[in-house]
Write a protein that holds these residues in place. Sequence first.
Motif, mmCIF file in Angstrom:
data_model
loop_
_atom_site.group_PDB
_atom_site.id
_atom_site.type_symbol
_atom_site.label_atom_id
_atom_site.label_comp_id
_atom_site.label_asym_id
_atom_site.label_seq_id
_atom_site.Cartn_x
_atom_site.Cartn_y
_atom_site.Cartn_z
ATOM 1 N N ILE A 181 0.855 -1.187 0.000
ATOM 2 C CA ILE A 181 0.000 0.000 0.000
ATOM 3 C C ILE A 181 0.894 1.242 0.000
ATOM 4 O O ILE A 181 1.885 1.307 0.730
ATOM 5 C CB ILE A 181 -0.933 0.025 1.232
ATOM 6 C CG1 ILE A 181 -1.796 -1.230 1.272
ATOM 7 C CG2 ILE A 181 -1.802 1.263 1.220
ATOM 8 C CD1 ILE A 181 -2.797 -1.337 0.157
ATOM 9 N N THR A 182 0.534 2.237 -0.821
ATOM 10 C CA THR A 182 1.229 3.524 -0.862
ATOM 11 C C THR A 182 0.205 4.633 -0.695
ATOM 12 O O THR A 182 -0.800 4.656 -1.420
ATOM 13 C CB THR A 182 1.998 3.714 -2.180
ATOM 14 O OG1 THR A 182 2.934 2.646 -2.340
ATOM 15 C CG2 THR A 182 2.742 5.040 -2.177
ATOM 16 N N GLY A 183 0.446 5.520 0.263
ATOM 17 C CA GLY A 183 -0.477 6.612 0.519
ATOM 18 C C GLY A 183 -0.268 7.777 -0.422
ATOM 19 O O GLY A 183 0.644 7.791 -1.268
ATOM 20 N N ALA A 184 -1.104 8.783 -0.286
ATOM 21 C CA ALA A 184 -1.027 9.977 -1.128
ATOM 22 C C ALA A 184 0.073 10.902 -0.616
ATOM 23 O O ALA A 184 0.275 11.035 0.590
ATOM 24 C CB ALA A 184 -2.368 10.704 -1.128
ATOM 25 N N PRO A 185 0.815 11.554 -1.499
ATOM 26 C CA PRO A 185 1.847 12.504 -1.050
ATOM 27 C C PRO A 185 1.220 13.759 -0.444
ATOM 28 O O PRO A 185 0.057 14.088 -0.696
ATOM 29 C CB PRO A 185 2.625 12.806 -2.332
ATOM 30 C CG PRO A 185 1.650 12.538 -3.436
ATOM 31 C CD PRO A 185 0.763 11.438 -2.966
ATOM 32 N N ARG A 186 2.019 14.485 0.340
ATOM 33 C CA ARG A 186 1.586 15.727 0.969
ATOM 34 C C ARG A 186 2.484 16.861 0.496
ATOM 35 O O ARG A 186 3.709 16.699 0.397
ATOM 36 C CB ARG A 186 1.656 15.620 2.491
ATOM 37 C CG ARG A 186 0.661 14.654 3.112
ATOM 38 C CD ARG A 186 -0.764 15.181 2.996
ATOM 39 N NE ARG A 186 -0.894 16.498 3.573
ATOM 40 C CZ ARG A 186 -1.236 16.721 4.859
ATOM 41 N NH1 ARG A 186 -1.472 15.685 5.667
ATOM 42 N NH2 ARG A 186 -1.362 17.940 5.304
ATOM 43 N N ALA A 187 1.869 17.999 0.223
ATOM 44 C CA ALA A 187 2.618 19.185 -0.206
ATOM 45 C C ALA A 187 2.642 20.200 0.923
ATOM 46 O O ALA A 187 1.597 20.558 1.470
ATOM 47 C CB ALA A 187 1.998 19.795 -1.455
ATOM 48 N N LEU A 188 3.837 20.662 1.281
ATOM 49 C CA LEU A 188 4.022 21.650 2.336
ATOM 50 C C LEU A 188 4.598 22.927 1.728
ATOM 51 O O LEU A 188 5.472 22.860 0.839
ATOM 52 C CB LEU A 188 4.961 21.142 3.430
ATOM 53 C CG LEU A 188 4.400 20.173 4.478
ATOM 54 C CD1 LEU A 188 4.085 18.820 3.853
ATOM 55 C CD2 LEU A 188 5.387 19.986 5.619
ATOM 56 N N GLN A 189 4.105 24.068 2.169
ATOM 57 C CA GLN A 189 4.624 25.358 1.725
ATOM 58 C C GLN A 189 5.556 25.901 2.814
ATOM 59 O O GLN A 189 5.111 26.348 3.868
ATOM 60 C CB GLN A 189 3.480 26.338 1.451
ATOM 61 C CG GLN A 189 2.544 25.915 0.331
ATOM 62 C CD GLN A 189 3.255 25.807 -1.006
ATOM 63 O OE1 GLN A 189 4.181 26.581 -1.288
ATOM 64 N NE2 GLN A 189 2.830 24.866 -1.831
ATOM 65 N N VAL A 190 6.849 25.844 2.561
ATOM 66 C CA VAL A 190 7.858 26.235 3.540
ATOM 67 C C VAL A 190 8.132 27.722 3.413
ATOM 68 O O VAL A 190 8.441 28.225 2.315
ATOM 69 C CB VAL A 190 9.156 25.419 3.347
ATOM 70 C CG1 VAL A 190 10.182 25.799 4.405
ATOM 71 C CG2 VAL A 190 8.860 23.927 3.401
ATOM 72 N N ARG A 191 7.993 28.442 4.534
ATOM 73 C CA ARG A 191 8.207 29.883 4.552
ATOM 74 C C ARG A 191 9.656 30.204 4.911
ATOM 75 O O ARG A 191 10.286 29.486 5.700
ATOM 76 C CB ARG A 191 7.264 30.547 5.552
ATOM 77 C CG ARG A 191 5.806 30.485 5.138
ATOM 78 C CD ARG A 191 4.903 31.080 6.198
ATOM 79 N NE ARG A 191 4.707 30.161 7.331
ATOM 80 C CZ ARG A 191 3.948 30.432 8.389
ATOM 81 N NH1 ARG A 191 3.353 31.612 8.469
ATOM 82 N NH2 ARG A 191 3.815 29.557 9.350
ATOM 83 N N ALA A 192 10.171 31.285 4.338
ATOM 84 C CA ALA A 192 11.550 31.701 4.584
ATOM 85 C C ALA A 192 11.660 32.383 5.944
ATOM 86 O O ALA A 192 10.665 32.813 6.539
ATOM 87 C CB ALA A 192 12.034 32.632 3.481
ATOM 88 N N GLN A 193 12.898 32.486 6.421
ATOM 89 C CA GLN A 193 13.140 33.170 7.686
ATOM 90 C C GLN A 193 12.848 34.665 7.520
ATOM 91 O O GLN A 193 13.386 35.308 6.623
ATOM 92 C CB GLN A 193 14.587 32.962 8.114
ATOM 93 C CG GLN A 193 14.962 33.675 9.392
ATOM 94 C CD GLN A 193 16.404 33.384 9.803
ATOM 95 O OE1 GLN A 193 16.974 32.375 9.419
ATOM 96 N NE2 GLN A 193 16.987 34.275 10.576
#
Length: 557
Positions: free
Chosen positions: A236-248
């Motif tokens: 079984i393989t789950g769905a990927p997740r997208a993260l929005q990384v904010r800059a310092q």
Amino acid sequence: MKRRIWILLALLIWPLSTLAAPRAWLEQTQVALGQAVTLNVETDAVSATPDLTPLMRDFEVEGQSDSRSVRLVNGRMSTSTTFSLTLRPRRAGTLAIPALQVGNERTAPLVLEVSATATARAASNGLVFVETEVDDASPYVQQSVGVTVRLYYATPLVSGQLDLDPPDGALLQRVGEIVQSSREIDGRRYSTAERRFLLVPERSGTLTLPGARFEGRGAGGWMDDLLGGNSREVNITGAPRALQVRAQPAGAPQPWLPVRDLRLRYTAVPQQLRTGEAATLSIETTVVGATQSQLPELPAPSIPGAQVFAEPPQYDERFVGGTPQVTLTRRYSIVPSQAGTLAIPGAAMAWWDVRAGASRRATLPDLSLPVVVGTGAPSSPPVAGASSGVAASAAGTDDILLESERRLPAHLWPWLAAGFAVLWLATLLWGLTRHGSAASTERARGRDDAGTASALPPATHTAADLKRVLDAGDLDDIEDVLRGMARPKAVDLDDLHRRLASSAQRGAVDLLRRARWAGGDAAQARAALREAFRGGPRWHTEARAAVDETLPPLYPR
């Protein structure tokens, strides 16, 4: 008479009126169905605890912890207790957290938004599926993000491996062991297996977290028809997740510390100090959303009129509601040098609030402690005349030495000097002779040992590797490191068991074997391995070498 009674009642009621109302707040106000959330309740009442009955309708209370803090402000000491509740919503929608009764007071009601995830909606159509949960979908660079990979299965599984591949542009570390529980979704009861990870983004932008993977084997029977053919394999393989990384952010406090919450408190404050005697001051730092490696060093306080000795810091790392949390405790030994009042400046630490997007600064109040004269310690700092007193004391010592010198006749001094020189030369000659014979014997023995050691391949793992996997690795990693510490590498646990000379180490290996294949206690196996291999493995070959390296008798017949 009535006036006195009213005054007495006012004095009795006044301490109760100074207690602040209990405060409640959520770590997150929006979560997905199946995701846990932390509810904090803080109260100044000494023995009051929150009544959790109103929460049972819409939430499962999965964990509860409490911490007590002590504050000393303007000579007045106050205490507060914070209760941390791990809640898991039972349904999606807008859930109301009602006012909770804490002693004679009530908290303010709160609202939590729970969204239905695609994975949870698909649970009614699948017997085995996985999901990935993050505690912050918009983290900052170098922020610790808690990742929980959860396996749902409504059919028996014989074995399997639940894992998550590291994404590009981030560090991913597995934390702890698999946690098993059960949950009901859309009328069907699922067993769950959770594995937690720690994700630290290294650059800003879109970060794609790969889908979780499960590879295992089912128990067979009707499971074979479900998966097709006679195969019992489950992939079984789950769905990927997208993260929005904010800059310092520009102008953020340095060192950069993006966390959810940071609190400082005194855990031990002496009521009185004595000159020349050490007293302990303890400071606790609790950080939500960080790990031990991310915390900056808390400097020792600079206290005029006292010496400060810092003890090594103590750390306690754990996951609370899917979010990493670390508690740092620093203890300082304070030795005042003079009587009076000692002013201790309060500690401070700057951090970045990732939820509010603002700079924060946690501070402790300054302390003013009385200092009295200790046993055998000076009551005031040395004055200018103290140096002359020391000089006088030294002069008195010289007078005593001169007096003892005058008691010996002058003609005996050359003979005493010659006697000491002869004894020194004799000792030197004896030491050189002894060292030469020992060195020749050691060189001969070293040639024999070098011939034996050169025939063995080097070890692939060290004691440092064993400590690391015992703290953070799984049982497979522990077995691999133990086999790699043998020379040559052990083929399996049976080969390792035969080559160990210590019965305690062999017993610890047996516990590891049971934990891996016979349903034994993994925590008990780790504790036994940590204790048995504290000084490194003891092999049968080392025992024989120890017999060969026995020193010859000091005085042979």
